[in-house]
Design a protein around this motif. Structure first.
Motif, PDB file in Angstrom:
ATOM      1  N   GLU A   1       1.259  -1.128   0.145  1.00  0.00           N
ATOM      2  CA  GLU A   1      -0.067  -0.012  -0.186  1.00  0.00           C
ATOM      3  C   GLU A   1       1.079   1.180  -0.112  1.00  0.00           C
ATOM      4  O   GLU A   1       0.359   2.316  -0.326  1.00  0.00           O
ATOM      5  CB  GLU A   1      -0.938  -0.156   0.830  1.00  0.00           C
ATOM      6  CG  GLU A   1      -1.984   1.316   1.458  1.00  0.00           C
ATOM      7  CD  GLU A   1      -3.352   1.144   2.464  1.00  0.00           C
ATOM      8  OE1 GLU A   1      -3.373   2.066   2.070  1.00  0.00           O
ATOM      9  OE2 GLU A   1      -2.567   0.289   3.358  1.00  0.00           O
TER      10      GLU A   1
ATOM     11  N   SER B   1       2.235   1.720  -3.543  1.00  0.00           N
ATOM     12  CA  SER B   1       1.285   2.377  -4.491  1.00  0.00           C
ATOM     13  C   SER B   1       0.704   3.087  -4.683  1.00  0.00           C
ATOM     14  O   SER B   1       0.641   4.104  -4.945  1.00  0.00           O
ATOM     15  CB  SER B   1       0.145   1.255  -3.935  1.00  0.00           C
ATOM     16  OG  SER B   1       0.138  -0.042  -4.418  1.00  0.00           O
ATOM     17  N   THR B   2       0.597   3.829  -2.950  1.00  0.00           N
ATOM     18  CA  THR B   2       0.357   5.636  -2.895  1.00  0.00           C
ATOM     19  C   THR B   2       1.909   6.110  -3.258  1.00  0.00           C
ATOM     20  O   THR B   2       1.533   7.134  -3.746  1.00  0.00           O
ATOM     21  CB  THR B   2       0.601   5.704  -1.077  1.00  0.00           C
ATOM     22  OG1 THR B   2      -0.575   4.883  -0.563  1.00  0.00           O
ATOM     23  CG2 THR B   2      -0.442   7.074  -1.220  1.00  0.00           C
TER      24      THR B   2
ATOM     25  N   GLU C   1       1.844   6.820  -6.663  1.00  0.00           N
ATOM     26  CA  GLU C   1       0.242   7.514  -7.069  1.00  0.00           C
ATOM     27  C   GLU C   1       0.728   8.960  -7.289  1.00  0.00           C
ATOM     28  O   GLU C   1       0.406   9.585  -8.194  1.00  0.00           O
ATOM     29  CB  GLU C   1      -1.156   6.911  -6.592  1.00  0.00           C
ATOM     30  CG  GLU C   1      -2.175   7.569  -6.847  1.00  0.00           C
ATOM     31  CD  GLU C   1      -3.591   7.336  -5.805  1.00  0.00           C
ATOM     32  OE1 GLU C   1      -4.295   8.730  -6.476  1.00  0.00           O
ATOM     33  OE2 GLU C   1      -3.192   6.109  -5.173  1.00  0.00           O
ATOM     34  N   MET C   2       1.434   9.115  -6.057  1.00  0.00           N
ATOM     35  CA  MET C   2       2.288  10.326  -5.491  1.00  0.00           C
ATOM     36  C   MET C   2       2.982  11.356  -7.049  1.00  0.00           C
ATOM     37  O   MET C   2       2.811  12.263  -7.614  1.00  0.00           O
ATOM     38  CB  MET C   2       2.213  10.750  -4.478  1.00  0.00           C
ATOM     39  CG  MET C   2       3.420  12.366  -3.931  1.00  0.00           C
ATOM     40  SD  MET C   2       4.505  12.096  -2.427  1.00  0.00           S
ATOM     41  CE  MET C   2       5.586  11.220  -2.896  1.00  0.00           C
TER      42      MET C   2
END
Length: 291
Positions: free
Chosen positions: A41, A44-45, A48-49
């Motif tokens: 997670e 993935s974050t 995404e950032m």
């Protein structure tokens, strides 16, 4: 969690990518499922950032009319991979597939055939081999050595490839498995310089060798063609063959092969093994051999 990267990043980028792979392997080996899930997670974050940041950079470059600069950045292996991952690559997928086909058409045309892009649907490119390439026993090898590799290089985000006119469709109607940029396997055929091909004068042929592979390279009316040095009828060498116009005649069994027609005999009963040979930049030649 699997992280895949594009082929050919700069040396510094390669070291970073190798470190990422090492860390990924270490995390996957962790027995604690909660820790693995938390790390997944987190990664993935972060991705995404970074994607949001790249989106803003690309938008700003576009607003400032810096499209040429964006294209140069996209040519970098690492930057291009990031842009593809976040669906920000400046050249549309269909245009990149067509560019890849343009690069292999000289080879296809030299063997009396061509390849057409029928449509791009749901991330899958639908192609058709035409002319002597359609249904040709060597078309599966042609696809593997030329078309598929060119498309993988130009459009690694393509989800699949469907081809009409291939002799053995079961072997080629498979997804390319290219949802993300990946490095080519060590066993994949690759293009390599073949300067000797440029020294073959029109109306002549030469028996040449490249990395231990015996080849016949002929120049028929300015079209340079390459085949494996093995007669399709008697399996003898063609090094002492005779060339008359487009026909190469085996010195042992007398079989004649029409070189511009994919090396077929007049009755189509036998065929030489063609080798992908492309002319790059108008002067340099490259050949694709299975490693």
């Amino acid at each position: 969690m699997a992280i895949e990267v594009a082929d050919g990043p700069p040396a510094g980028g390669q070291a970073l990518l190798e470190r990422v792979e090492q860390l990924t392997a270490a995390i996957e080996a962790t027995a604690d499922p909660f820790l693995r899930g938390t790390v997944d997670e987190l990664v993935s974050t972060i991705i995404e950032m970074y994607g949001e940041g790249l989106t803003r950079i690309v938008r700003e470059l576009a607003d400032q009319g810096q499209g040429e600069l964006l294209l140069r950045l996209a040519d970098d292996g690492v930057v291009g991979s990031l842009l593809l991952i976040h669906d920000l690559y400046p050249v549309p997928l269909e245009a990149r597939v067509e560019q890849a086909l343009v690069s292999v058409r000289p080879y296809m045309e030299s063997h009396g055939g061509n390849v057409e892009l029928l449509r791009l649907e749901d991330g899958v490119a639908h192609l058709r081999l035409v002319g002597h390439c359609h249904g040709c026993p060597a078309s599966a090898a042609t696809l593997e050595l030329a078309i598929k590799e060119a498309i993988e290089e130009a459009a690694p985000d393509l989800l699949g490839l469907e081809v009409e006119g291939v002799a053995e469709p079961a072997q080629v109607r498979k997804p390319l498995a290219m949802a993300a940029p990946v490095a080519a396997p060590a066993s994949a055929p690759g293009w390599q310089p073949f300067a000797q091909a440029g020294s073959v004068a029109s109306g002549t042929f030469r028996a040449l060798e490249l990395e231990g592979v015996a080849l016949i390279v002929a120049n028929v009316d300015g079209a340079v063609l390459a085949y494996r040095d093995r007669c399709a009828s008697c399996e003898g060498s063609l090094a002492a063959a005779g060339l008359s116009g487009p026909l190469l005649t085996c010195p042992a069994c007398g079989s004649s092969f029409d070189l511009p027609r994919a090396g077929l005999t007049a009755d189509g009963g036998a065929q030489l093994a063609p080798v992908p040979l492309l002319r790059r930049g108008g002067t340099a030649y490259e050949v694709a051999l299975a490693r």
